[in-house]
Structures are given as structure tokens and as C-alpha cells.
Design a protein around this motif. Structure first.
Motif, PDB file in Angstrom:
ATOM      1  N   MET A  83      16.802   7.311  63.124  1.00  0.00           N
ATOM      2  CA  MET A  83      18.105   7.834  62.710  1.00  0.00           C
ATOM      3  C   MET A  83      17.957   8.527  61.358  1.00  0.00           C
ATOM      4  SD  MET A  83      21.301   8.032  63.662  1.00  0.00           S
ATOM      5  CE  MET A  83      21.388   6.748  64.899  1.00  0.00           C
ATOM      6  N   MET A  84      18.502   9.746  61.235  1.00  0.00           N
ATOM      7  CA  MET A  84      18.360  10.499  59.990  1.00  0.00           C
ATOM      8  C   MET A  84      19.654  11.233  59.679  1.00  0.00           C
ATOM      9  SD  MET A  84      15.385  13.222  58.930  1.00  0.00           S
ATOM     10  CE  MET A  84      15.883  14.461  60.118  1.00  0.00           C
ATOM     11  N   LEU A  85      19.993  11.253  58.406  1.00  0.00           N
ATOM     12  CA  LEU A  85      21.175  11.964  57.940  1.00  0.00           C
ATOM     13  C   LEU A  85      20.752  13.081  56.996  1.00  0.00           C
ATOM     14  CD1 LEU A  85      23.495   8.963  56.989  1.00  0.00           C
ATOM     15  CD2 LEU A  85      23.734  10.442  58.982  1.00  0.00           C
ATOM     16  N   THR A  86      21.569  14.120  56.918  1.00  0.00           N
ATOM     17  CA  THR A  86      21.349  15.197  55.950  1.00  0.00           C
ATOM     18  C   THR A  86      22.475  15.167  54.930  1.00  0.00           C
ATOM     19  OG1 THR A  86      20.264  16.581  57.596  1.00  0.00           O
ATOM     20  CG2 THR A  86      21.082  17.673  55.619  1.00  0.00           C
ATOM     21  N   LEU A  87      22.103  15.086  53.673  1.00  0.00           N
ATOM     22  CA  LEU A  87      23.045  15.058  52.563  1.00  0.00           C
ATOM     23  C   LEU A  87      22.828  16.283  51.690  1.00  0.00           C
ATOM     24  CD1 LEU A  87      25.058  13.605  50.556  1.00  0.00           C
ATOM     25  CD2 LEU A  87      23.039  12.465  49.603  1.00  0.00           C
ATOM     26  N   PHE A  88      23.886  17.053  51.451  1.00  0.00           N
ATOM     27  CA  PHE A  88      23.876  18.106  50.439  1.00  0.00           C
ATOM     28  C   PHE A  88      24.585  17.543  49.209  1.00  0.00           C
ATOM     29  CE2 PHE A  88      23.797  22.178  53.320  1.00  0.00           C
ATOM     30  CZ  PHE A  88      22.550  21.798  53.787  1.00  0.00           C
ATOM     31  N   ALA A  89      23.953  17.667  48.049  1.00  0.00           N
ATOM     32  CA  ALA A  89      24.528  17.069  46.842  1.00  0.00           C
ATOM     33  C   ALA A  89      24.345  17.972  45.634  1.00  0.00           C
ATOM     34  CB  ALA A  89      23.889  15.708  46.565  1.00  0.00           C
ATOM     35  N   ALA A  90      25.350  17.974  44.771  1.00  0.00           N
ATOM     36  CA  ALA A  90      25.278  18.717  43.515  1.00  0.00           C
ATOM     37  C   ALA A  90      24.043  18.289  42.732  1.00  0.00           C
ATOM     38  CB  ALA A  90      26.537  18.459  42.690  1.00  0.00           C
ATOM     39  N   ALA A  95      26.857  23.271  43.778  1.00  0.00           N
ATOM     40  CA  ALA A  95      27.753  22.866  44.863  1.00  0.00           C
ATOM     41  C   ALA A  95      28.419  24.052  45.561  1.00  0.00           C
ATOM     42  CB  ALA A  95      28.815  21.901  44.325  1.00  0.00           C
ATOM     43  N   GLY A  96      28.721  25.104  44.818  1.00  0.00           N
ATOM     44  CA  GLY A  96      29.338  26.269  45.448  1.00  0.00           C
ATOM     45  C   GLY A  96      28.420  26.938  46.450  1.00  0.00           C
ATOM     46  N   LEU A  97      27.132  26.989  46.131  1.00  0.00           N
ATOM     47  CA  LEU A  97      26.171  27.586  47.051  1.00  0.00           C
ATOM     48  C   LEU A  97      25.910  26.669  48.239  1.00  0.00           C
ATOM     49  CD1 LEU A  97      23.630  29.216  44.555  1.00  0.00           C
ATOM     50  CD2 LEU A  97      25.714  30.175  45.559  1.00  0.00           C
ATOM     51  N   LEU A  98      25.942  25.362  48.015  1.00  0.00           N
ATOM     52  CA  LEU A  98      25.804  24.423  49.130  1.00  0.00           C
ATOM     53  C   LEU A  98      26.990  24.542  50.089  1.00  0.00           C
ATOM     54  CD1 LEU A  98      24.564  21.228  47.236  1.00  0.00           C
ATOM     55  CD2 LEU A  98      23.188  22.789  48.637  1.00  0.00           C
ATOM     56  N   ARG A  99      28.173  24.699  49.535  1.00  0.00           N
ATOM     57  CA  ARG A  99      29.348  24.880  50.401  1.00  0.00           C
ATOM     58  C   ARG A  99      29.199  26.133  51.263  1.00  0.00           C
ATOM     59  NH1 ARG A  99      35.196  26.881  48.054  1.00  0.00           N
ATOM     60  NH2 ARG A  99      35.849  27.923  49.959  1.00  0.00           N
ATOM     61  N   GLU A 100      28.685  27.206  50.695  1.00  0.00           N
ATOM     62  CA  GLU A 100      28.488  28.433  51.469  1.00  0.00           C
ATOM     63  C   GLU A 100      27.525  28.201  52.630  1.00  0.00           C
ATOM     64  OE1 GLU A 100      27.246  31.526  48.841  1.00  0.00           O
ATOM     65  OE2 GLU A 100      29.175  31.630  47.796  1.00  0.00           O
ATOM     66  N   ARG A 101      26.514  27.394  52.413  1.00  0.00           N
ATOM     67  CA  ARG A 101      25.551  27.099  53.482  1.00  0.00           C
ATOM     68  C   ARG A 101      26.220  26.301  54.600  1.00  0.00           C
ATOM     69  NH1 ARG A 101      20.524  24.592  50.363  1.00  0.00           N
ATOM     70  NH2 ARG A 101      19.972  24.047  52.521  1.00  0.00           N
ATOM     71  N   ILE A 102      27.076  25.369  54.224  1.00  0.00           N
ATOM     72  CA  ILE A 102      27.812  24.589  55.230  1.00  0.00           C
ATOM     73  C   ILE A 102      28.733  25.507  56.026  1.00  0.00           C
ATOM     74  CG2 ILE A 102      29.567  22.789  55.536  1.00  0.00           C
ATOM     75  CD1 ILE A 102      28.336  21.455  52.994  1.00  0.00           C
ATOM     76  N   GLU A 103      29.434  26.384  55.330  1.00  0.00           N
ATOM     77  CA  GLU A 103      30.348  27.307  56.003  1.00  0.00           C
ATOM     78  C   GLU A 103      29.599  28.276  56.913  1.00  0.00           C
ATOM     79  OE1 GLU A 103      33.976  27.484  52.728  1.00  0.00           O
ATOM     80  OE2 GLU A 103      32.248  28.791  52.474  1.00  0.00           O
ATOM     81  N   ALA A 104      28.334  28.530  56.583  1.00  0.00           N
ATOM     82  CA  ALA A 104      27.521  29.423  57.413  1.00  0.00           C
ATOM     83  C   ALA A 104      26.928  28.712  58.623  1.00  0.00           C
ATOM     84  CB  ALA A 104      26.406  30.045  56.579  1.00  0.00           C
ATOM     85  N   GLY A 105      27.151  27.402  58.720  1.00  0.00           N
ATOM     86  CA  GLY A 105      26.734  26.689  59.920  1.00  0.00           C
ATOM     87  C   GLY A 105      25.565  25.747  59.773  1.00  0.00           C
ATOM     88  N   GLU A 106      25.030  25.578  58.546  1.00  0.00           N
ATOM     89  CA  GLU A 106      23.914  24.639  58.391  1.00  0.00           C
ATOM     90  C   GLU A 106      24.383  23.213  58.669  1.00  0.00           C
ATOM     91  OE1 GLU A 106      20.913  24.696  55.409  1.00  0.00           O
ATOM     92  OE2 GLU A 106      21.484  26.717  54.759  1.00  0.00           O
ATOM     93  N   SER A 107      23.506  22.432  59.255  1.00  0.00           N
ATOM     94  CA  SER A 107      23.826  21.051  59.596  1.00  0.00           C
ATOM     95  C   SER A 107      23.837  20.181  58.338  1.00  0.00           C
ATOM     96  CB  SER A 107      22.802  20.519  60.594  1.00  0.00           C
ATOM     97  OG  SER A 107      23.041  19.171  60.888  1.00  0.00           O
TER      98      SER A 107
END
Length: 243
Positions: free
Chosen positions: A1-8, A37-49
Motif C-alpha cells: 500500500m502506498m500513498l502520494t503526498l504533495f507538501a509545501a 504549494a501554488g505550483l503543487l496545486r497546478e500539478r494536481i489540477e493538471a491531473g497528477e495523482s
């Protein structure tokens, strides 16, 4: 089991030991990516898991929630700003505002829009301007956005941006998060200065749950738990209990 975390990126000193403990206790592996964090949000909005997104502000998690990308959001820590200065005759006895006002000193900041640290810094300048009209605007005009942007400098692994920029002679002053001052205690070539009220800014950290898997919720609850909050407090953050 693995999770992906994007963090500031500012959470690294707290989250690395926190995640080690979570892995030990749960057996769940977490792949973490740190960044503005703003660039990480853009990656999420672009569809990254991404299973969980820990931001240095509320704006980005709230935007994901409003767009239907997040299931829920929770505040989990807070911070403030401070000023780091090169130790030299021109800075040794000056207070924080005198240093910011000095046009002979190069002031570095992070990048508004891409990095919440930059947004908070611009809010600080506005707070200064409210007390001393024209002063905050003049400081803002001189400020150099050196990190936290799409094409700004990359701080080497293991370095604190303020100290690295000053030691590289790229800035004499840097406005950043106050929790870093804990790691800079004892350094003789730089000093940190607290920024008092009513000028300073409360930097509220919020996370967005993006994955319905129970293990993602388990990590979220661990960060909110007393054990998770301990790691944040140890790294110099203000925690949910107000300490």
C-alpha cells in the motif's frame, strides 16, 4: 500500500520524521514531493495523482475543494514570518523595519502566486504601508523574488533558503517563515529578527484530502493527532492547540 503526498517545502523538517513514524506505526509507505504549494496545486489540477495535499495556506486547498477535486480540508498548523539578515556593520544594531527600509541592502523573498511565503510577504508589505504610507510600497518595489517560482533559483538539498541566499551573496536580507529560525540558532554570520504585530501575518496551513481510500484518511488523521502535532511543534510550527 502506498500513498502520494504533495507538501509545501517549508514542511520538510516536520514531515520527514512525521512520515517515518507513520510508516513504522501503519506499515503504509508514503511518497512525498515537496515544493511551492501554488505550483503543487497546478500539478494536481493538471491531473497528477495525489492522495493528500498539505499547503502553507488555505487558498489552494479551498480552491481544490470548490472545484470538486478535494473531498475535505482541514487546518493543521500555523506559522509567522521573520527576517534573516547578514551579520555586518550595516545590520548589526538595526531593527527589522530599519533594515527593510535601507535601500543599500538587497532584500530577497519568495514568489507570490507560486509560493504562499511570497503571498504572506506581500501582505506584510501592505501591513507596513498601512502604518507608514508609502514605506511598504517602496519595500515591495525593491524586493527580489529569488525562490519559489517557476524560473527562480533552486535551493540545494538540505539548505535553508534564507541562509543559502545570504551566504551566496545573492541577498543581504530575506523574509521567510519564522520556524526556520530554530534551525539557525548559533549561526554567527546571520541573525534572525522577529516581526511584531500589527505587521506580522498569521500563516495558516491547511491540507486537502484528495483520495477516498481509507489509508489516505488515516494519514490525514495522523497529522491532526497529538502525535503528528508533536512533530510540527518540534520543528517550530504553531499547532492546533495554539502553542
Amino acid at each position: 500500500m502506498m500513498l502520494t503526498l504533495f507538501a509545501a517545502g517549508s514542511l520538510k523538517s516536520a514531515f520527514l520524521p512525521l512520515l517515518d513514524r507513520f510508516r513504522q506505526d501503519s506499515g503504509i509507505d508514503v511518497v512525498v514531493q515537496f515544493g511551492p504549494a501554488g505550483l503543487l496545486r497546478e500539478r494536481i489540477e493538471a491531473g497528477e495523482s495525489c492522495s493528500l495535499f498539505a499547503s502553507a495556506n488555505t487558498q489552494h486547498p479551498q480552491a481544490l475543494l470548490a472545484a470538486g477535486c478535494a473531498l475535505e480540508v482541514h487546518s493543521f498548523a500555523a506559522n509567522q514570518l521573520n527576517l534573516t539578515a547578514r551579520v555586518m556593520p550595516a545590520t548589526d544594531s538595526a531593527d527589522w523595519l530599519s533594515l527593510l527600509r535601507d535601500p543599500a541592502l538587497t532584500l530577497g523573498t519568495s514568489t507570490p502566486g507560486c509560493d504562499p511565503s511570497g503571498d504572506y510577504t506581500w501582505q506584510l508589505f501592505d501591513n507596513i504601508d498601512a502604518q507608514y504610507p508609502g514605506t511598504g510600497a517602496a519595500i515591495k518595489q525593491r524586493a527580489k523574488m529569488l525562490v519559489g517560482g517557476r524560473q527562480t533559483l533552486t535551493v540545494p538539498e538540505g539548505e535553508i533558503a534564507s541562509a543559502w541566499l545570504i551566504r551566496q551573496r545573492l541577498a543581504d536580507l530575506f523574509i521567510g517563515y519564522a520556524h526556520y529560525s530554530q534551525a539557525l540558532v548559533g549561526h554567527t554570520d546571520i541573525r534572525t529578527l522577529a516581526i511584531p504585530q500589527p505587521y506580522n501575518v498569521r500563516c495558516e496551513y491547511q491540507m486537502a484530502l484528495l483520495d477516498a481510500q481509507p489509508v489516505a484518511r488515516q494519514l490525514m488523521h495522523f497529522i491532526l493527532s497529538a502525535q503528528g502535532q508533536h512533530f510540527l511543534r518540534e520543528a517550530g510550527f504553531l499547532t492546533l492547540d495554539g502553542k
